[in-house]
Design a protein around this motif. Structure first.
Motif, PDB file in Angstrom:
ATOM      1  N   UNK A  45      12.071  -4.732   4.149  1.00  0.00           N
ATOM      2  CA  UNK A  45      12.158  -5.917   3.299  1.00  0.00           C
ATOM      3  C   UNK A  45      10.912  -6.788   3.454  1.00  0.00           C
ATOM      4  N   UNK A  46      10.484  -6.960   4.702  1.00  0.00           N
ATOM      5  CA  UNK A  46       9.295  -7.777   4.970  1.00  0.00           C
ATOM      6  C   UNK A  46       8.057  -7.175   4.309  1.00  0.00           C
ATOM      7  N   UNK A  47       7.997  -5.845   4.264  1.00  0.00           N
ATOM      8  CA  UNK A  47       6.863  -5.165   3.641  1.00  0.00           C
ATOM      9  C   UNK A  47       6.844  -5.288   2.134  1.00  0.00           C
ATOM     10  N   UNK A 257       5.038   0.292   3.213  1.00  0.00           N
ATOM     11  CA  UNK A 257       5.768  -0.333   2.100  1.00  0.00           C
ATOM     12  C   UNK A 257       4.870  -1.331   1.380  1.00  0.00           C
ATOM     13  N   UNK A 258       4.104  -2.095   2.151  1.00  0.00           N
ATOM     14  CA  UNK A 258       3.203  -3.099   1.557  1.00  0.00           C
ATOM     15  C   UNK A 258       2.208  -2.437   0.617  1.00  0.00           C
ATOM     16  N   UNK A 260       2.515   0.449  -0.932  1.00  0.00           N
ATOM     17  CA  UNK A 260       3.214   0.992  -2.111  1.00  0.00           C
ATOM     18  C   UNK A 260       3.620  -0.125  -3.063  1.00  0.00           C
ATOM     19  N   UNK A 261       4.104  -1.224  -2.534  1.00  0.00           N
ATOM     20  CA  UNK A 261       4.512  -2.356  -3.374  1.00  0.00           C
ATOM     21  C   UNK A 261       3.290  -2.934  -4.106  1.00  0.00           C
ATOM     22  N   UNK A 262       2.172  -3.063  -3.389  1.00  0.00           N
ATOM     23  CA  UNK A 262       0.959  -3.573  -4.014  1.00  0.00           C
ATOM     24  C   UNK A 262       0.487  -2.674  -5.160  1.00  0.00           C
ATOM     25  N   UNK A 263       0.715  -1.356  -4.994  1.00  0.00           N
ATOM     26  CA  UNK A 263       0.269  -0.397  -6.007  1.00  0.00           C
ATOM     27  C   UNK A 263       1.015  -0.548  -7.325  1.00  0.00           C
ATOM     28  N   UNK A 264       2.253  -1.049  -7.250  1.00  0.00           N
ATOM     29  CA  UNK A 264       3.054  -1.178  -8.494  1.00  0.00           C
ATOM     30  C   UNK A 264       3.107  -2.619  -8.998  1.00  0.00           C
ATOM     31  N   UNK A 265       2.423  -3.500  -8.281  1.00  0.00           N
ATOM     32  CA  UNK A 265       2.417  -4.910  -8.678  1.00  0.00           C
ATOM     33  C   UNK A 265       1.165  -5.210  -9.486  1.00  0.00           C
ATOM     34  N   UNK A 266       1.286  -6.021 -10.538  1.00  0.00           N
ATOM     35  CA  UNK A 266       0.126  -6.330 -11.371  1.00  0.00           C
ATOM     36  C   UNK A 266      -0.939  -7.118 -10.611  1.00  0.00           C
TER      37      UNK A 266
END
Length: 266
Positions: A45-47, A257-258, A260-266
């Motif tokens: 979750x934190x990531x 996770x960070x 991967x999340x950054x990769x799908x965030x605009x």
């Protein structure tokens, strides 16, 4: 305190998809220990995870590849059972209201007792379950009980006929798990399925969010998938980190996770 409880009880799967593309992570409960499952869920979750799937370990996980099969074996070696998973989620819920989904084969649910199982899900605000070995045509076996306790049965849609895709999508709730490739779970270097067509068929009959899983493990893959789906699901890559780092996996999980999340965030 009651306001906090109300907030916790009101969290829904749809909330994972309200702030851009959702990143959904998976781990196997009890691998390497129940205590570490609690820690690793909070690290995910934190990531940046928007929703987390927790697997109930099972002796014959037929949809899983070698990485998750080994995680199931490690968890079962510790005698992890369904009650242990519920106790872990109780602890997680003391610190987090992130949407949670259980991934479980139908046998553990049957032996636990359908009413008892879904009632427990309701008490802990577990928002849905995914059951890979429960065919669409047999989901009525648990649907009424799940609905009674406001738990979504997440539909899986694999590469198949357009008619069947639309039939399954019409009945779906929570989100739709789009299976990227035929076969078992596992990290893949390439995903060749025509996901765009599958998601187009789904969107013709429902507004429920779509998330693609099976095989995604790199930021580049995640970015590509996020352009056509509402969310990206990653399991084996996270479980692999746990397999490699054991009881010291929290930081590597969070870092992964960070990315991967950054990769799908605009």
């Amino acid at each position: 305190m009651s306001n906090e409880c109300d907030k916790m009880n009101n969290i829904k799967i749809k909330d994972a998809f309200t702030n851009g593309k959702a990143f959904i992570g998976f781990l196997t409960g009890g691998d390497p220990t129940i205590e570490k499952t609690i820690e690793y869920v909070l690290a995910m979750e934190e990531g940046g995870c928007d929703l987390i799937e927790i697997g109930i370990p099972f002796s014959d996980p037929v949809a899983e590849g070698p990485v998750i099969q080994k995680a199931n074996q490690r968890a079962l070696k510790n005698n992890t059972n369904t009650d242990d998973i519920f106790k872990a989620i109780e602890k997680i819920r003391e610190k987090s209201n992130i949407p949670l989904v259980l991934l479980t084969y139908i046998n553990p649910v049957f032996y636990y007792g359908y009413d008892k199982f879904f009632k427990k899900c309701k008490q802990l605000n577990i928002n849905g379950i995914i059951s890979p070995d429960l065919p669409y045509d047999e989901k009525d076996e648990i649907l009424e009980t799940a609905n009674k306790y406001d738990v979504d049965i997440i539909s899986l849609i694999a590469p198949t006929s357009s008619e069947r895709i639309k039939m399954i999508a019409k009945d779906a709730s929570g989100f739709i798990y789009v299976v990227s490739s035929m076969g078992v779970t596992g990290m893949r270097s390439e995903i060749k399925t025509d996901l765009k067509s599958i998601i187009k068929d789904i969107k013709e009959v429902t507004n429920i969010p779509t998330a693609v899983g099976f095989g995604i493990n790199t930021p580049k893959q995640a970015e590509k998938i996020s352009k056509i789906a509402d969310g990206v699901i990653v399991g084996s890559a996270i479980v692999n980190i746990i397999g490699e780092h054991g009881e010291n996996a929290a930081e590597p999980i969070k870092d992964y996770v960070k990315k991967m999340k950054n990769a799908i965030s605009p």
